[in-house]
Write an enzyme that holds these catalytic residues in place. Structure first.
Site, PDB file in Angstrom:
ATOM      1  N   HIS A 121      -9.057  19.520 -38.174  1.00 15.73           N
ATOM      2  CA  HIS A 121      -8.107  20.882 -38.443  1.00 15.73           C
ATOM      3  C   HIS A 121      -8.359  21.402 -38.200  1.00 15.73           C
ATOM      4  CE1 HIS A 121      -9.498  18.283 -41.745  1.00 15.73           C
ATOM      5  NE2 HIS A 121      -8.164  17.791 -41.971  1.00 15.73           N
TER       6      HIS A 121
ATOM      7  N   HIS B 274       1.852   3.610   2.091  1.00 15.83           N
ATOM      8  CA  HIS B 274       0.995   2.420   3.274  1.00 15.83           C
ATOM      9  C   HIS B 274       0.595   3.283   4.072  1.00 15.83           C
ATOM     10  CE1 HIS B 274       2.104  -0.619   6.040  1.00 15.83           C
ATOM     11  NE2 HIS B 274       2.089   0.438   7.119  1.00 15.83           N
ATOM     12  N   GLY B 275       0.270   4.090   4.167  1.00 20.35           N
ATOM     13  CA  GLY B 275      -1.311   5.167   4.885  1.00 20.35           C
ATOM     14  C   GLY B 275      -2.576   4.460   4.013  1.00 20.35           C
TER      15      GLY B 275
ATOM     16  N   GLY C   2      -2.545   2.819   1.472  1.00 16.86           N
ATOM     17  CA  GLY C   2      -2.797   1.503   1.905  1.00 16.86           C
ATOM     18  C   GLY C   2      -4.225   0.179   2.678  1.00 16.86           C
TER      19      GLY C   2
ATOM     20  N   THR D 271       2.454  -4.795  -0.557  1.00 17.51           N
ATOM     21  CA  THR D 271       3.279  -5.629   0.497  1.00 17.51           C
ATOM     22  C   THR D 271       2.397  -6.004   1.716  1.00 17.51           C
ATOM     23  OG1 THR D 271       5.834  -5.171  -0.295  1.00 17.51           O
ATOM     24  CG2 THR D 271       4.711  -6.619   1.462  1.00 17.51           C
ATOM     25  N   SER D 272       1.953  -4.828   2.161  1.00 15.98           N
ATOM     26  CA  SER D 272       1.556  -4.633   3.447  1.00 15.98           C
ATOM     27  C   SER D 272       0.411  -5.633   3.770  1.00 15.98           C
ATOM     28  CB  SER D 272       1.542  -3.885   4.410  1.00 15.98           C
ATOM     29  OG  SER D 272       0.394  -3.010   3.817  1.00 15.98           O
TER      30      SER D 272
ATOM     31  N   ARG E 149      10.819  -2.637   0.049  1.00 15.25           N
ATOM     32  CA  ARG E 149      10.793  -1.316  -1.081  1.00 15.25           C
ATOM     33  C   ARG E 149      11.609  -0.639  -0.171  1.00 15.25           C
ATOM     34  NH1 ARG E 149       6.473  -0.834  -5.096  1.00 15.25           N
ATOM     35  NH2 ARG E 149       4.615  -1.744  -3.706  1.00 15.25           N
TER      36      ARG E 149
ATOM     37  N   GLY F  48       5.356  -0.569   8.923  1.00 17.29           N
ATOM     38  CA  GLY F  48       4.464  -1.488   9.280  1.00 17.29           C
ATOM     39  C   GLY F  48       4.434  -1.520  10.084  1.00 17.29           C
TER      40      GLY F  48
END
Ligand code: ADP
Ligand code: MG
Length: 570
Positions: free
Chosen positions: A217, A398-399, A401, A441-442, A540, A555
């Site tokens: 409380h 992307h970078g 990944g 995806t890549s 995407r 990519g």
């Protein structure tokens, strides 16, 4: 802050009504609270629990088979009245008497004590009992003054199971006290809670600090210490709780990590991981765990850890089936659990060396492993550039990944090299690690690229220049088949296909592989830049295609960079 409300005065009642409507399988409402929706056998002891509102699942979430028979529901953070408790107890009792259990707060002690007296005077044996698990609320010498908090879960669970098994009132009360004596809780808060309708919290915790031992409380804590990592928070909780190991406890514990209101499940799991490790290091066997919200405090930010130290009887009762709105346990027999799988493997490659590569192929594998190191270093440097390219129409990953994938691929390659892998196996394993860790995806497609290249190269020979051109061609075909894209769709294929064609042409004209590869890589770099004119037809970036026009495909650009790095190494 509570955002979904109407008139704040009606909040507890409206919340209780909604709870009842959402849980018709389990509960029926009446004056003062609710009882089980199911019929209970004659002569069964009724366990009635309760307290203020604002702590859900405490208390209404625990009414049902195997746990409570009834719940008395008070106002926000305040005790229900004796009349409410009597009303619920009378609807729940079946001739075996009533045990009213709650958390040792002054208001609850008065009202529930009064209710027990009234029931007894009416010929219904009734006893009021309190949980006292919060070690911060009084010293060990004054244990009986302690408040009850999330220790409610194990104590009410086993007491409910005892009543369900048909034990009489004395026995059920005995189980309650034994369980309570073997339960300890400590909480930490990172920020206070705000009553519905208020804008200011009941209390605040200074930035960078956490309050230890705060009540549900907003009762003050015993200390403010620096707020550290999840592991450090776990350490504070475990160390202090282990200082108070109950008398007679053996090495078994049930650990329950409770979110006080705004802790995320994922962060609690991170913390529980550390708690589990610390308990194991202390030589304890964690026979069961619970992570979630059990005893909350509106929107308070923080967690509490409860350790329950069962003996054989308590453990059996803990494992009994239970079916309530929030705590449910079926009939899994803990003796049947498999014990051959324990932890998540962190190794992203499943591929292992079943047969050593030829000496030639292993020498090539070593060169490829070196090149993968350089590719990973290069992609780390290009990380933000590639991320930016992916942010115009994509999701900007992307970078990171590519960096993560290539780094893990390089690590996997080193390991396989040590195991005697030929070039083909090494590339396949590296591809698997890339696709498992890069995401996106890549990542999946780079896994395909390396896997197809590995298959083409094999573990026996070092391919000739012509063979290399053929392998690149096969890789391109496989990539098209798997990804379903065509040239012109603005993907990495728009760099790979021109590269493949150029390499084939150049090699048929003679000259060294390295010279021709580098020339073809320049073609790929140009083609990658030219994708700026294209509009994406797949992936995407497609839904925001017009935003992508004017910027090269991430990519394609990264693929051209990788080809150039390989060329430097040949
Ligand atoms: P995600 O799009 O899942 O976030 P990345 O951002 O890592 O993955 O990679 C995006 C790149 O993946 C695109 O720039 C494009 O080159 C490539 N790509 C996307 N879909 C395909 C496909 N079907 N075939 C070939 N390459 C693709
Ligand atoms: Mg992306």
């Amino acid at each position: 802050m509570t955002r979904l409300l109407n008139n704040p005065d009606n909040f507890p009642v409206e919340s209780a009504e909604g709870f009842l409507l959402a849980n018709k399988r389990h509960v029926r409402g009446l004056y003062g609270g609710a009882v089980r929706a199911t019929k209970t056998p004659e002569g069964k002891v009724a366990l009635v629990i309760g307290g203020g509102t604002g702590h859900y699942p405490a208390f209404a979430g625990w009414v049902g088979h195997g746990m409570a028979d009834g719940v008395v529901m008070g106002n926000i953070f305040s005790s229900p009245s004796a009349a409410q408790a009597v009303s619920v107890a009378k609807a729940a009792e079946r001739g075996g008497g009533v045990l009213i259990a709650f958390g040792n707060y002054a208001g609850d002690v008065l009202h529930f004590g009064d209710a027990a007296a009234q029931l007894s005077a009416q010929g219904i044996p009734a006893r009021a009992v309190v949980t006292t698990d919060d070690i911060a609320s009084a010293s060990p010498e004054e244990k009986e003054k302690r408040r009850g908090i999330a220790g409610w879960v194990p104590v009410f669970k086993v007491t409910g199971a005892a009543a369900e098994r048909g034990m009489d009132l004395d026995d059920v009360e005995r189980v309650f006290h034994k369980a309570n004596d073997r339960t300890r809780t400590l909480g930490v808060a990172f920020s206070g809670c705000t009553l519905p309708g208020d804008t200011e919290p009941l209390f605040t915790v200074p930035e960078g600090k956490m309050a230890i031992g705060l009540g549900v409380h907003g009762e003050p804590g015993i200390a403010e210490v620096d707020f550290g990592t999840a592991d450090e928070v776990a350490k504070v909780l475990v160390e202090r709780l282990l200082d108070e190991r109950p008398d007679g406890a053996d090495n078994r514990v049930i650990a329950l990590l409770n979110g006080l209101g705004t802790a995320k499940y994922e962060e609690m799991f991170v913390t529980f991981r550390a708690i589990h490790k610390l308990l194991e290091e202390a030589g304890l066997e964690i026979v069961d765990g619970e992570v979630g919200e059990f005893a909350t405090s509106l929107d308070m930010s923080g967690v509490s850890l409860t350790l329950h130290w069962p003996d054989d009887e308590l453990l059996e009762l803990w494992n009994d089936p239970v079916d309530t709105p929030t705590l449910r346990r079926g009939t899994v027999d803990p003796g049947d659990l498999r014990d051959d799988i324990h932890t998540l493997s962190q190794d992203p490659t499943r591929i292992t060396v079943t047969e050593e590569g030829s000496a030639e192929s292993r020498a090539l594998a070593e060169k490829i492993a070196d090149t993968l190191d350089r590719v990973a270093a290069m992609l780390r440097e290009k990380m933000s550039e590639l991320g930016k390219l992916d942010s115009y129409a994509g999701d900007g990953d992307h970078g990171t990944g590519m960096q993560r994938g290539s780094e893990n691929a390089a690590v996997a390659a080193r390991k396989l090299l040590g195991d005697g892998a030929g070039a083909g196996t090494l590339l396949a394993g590296a591809g698997e690690a890339w696709s498992a860790t890069a995401g996106g995806t890549s990542g999946a497609l780079w896994g395909v690229i390396l896997g197809a290249a590995g298959q083409g190269i094999g573990d026996a020979d070092v391919p000739s220049a012509e063979k290399v051109a053929g392998i690149v061609d096969d890789v391109s075909t496989t990539l098209q088949q798997v990804g379903g894209a065509e040239e012109g769709d603005k993907t990495m294929l728009d760099a790979l296909l021109p590269f493949s064609r150029a390499l084939k042409d150049l090699i048929s004209g003679g000259g060294s592989l390295s010279e021709n590869w580098n020339k073809a890589a320049t073609v790929a770099a140009g083609a990658a830049q030219q994708t700026a004119d294209l509009s994406p037809k797949i992936g995407r970036a497609r839904p925001l295609a017009e935003k992508s026009v004017g910027h090269a495909d991430p990519g394609a650009v990264s693929l051209a960079y990788v080809l150039a790095t390989i060329g430097d190494d040949l």
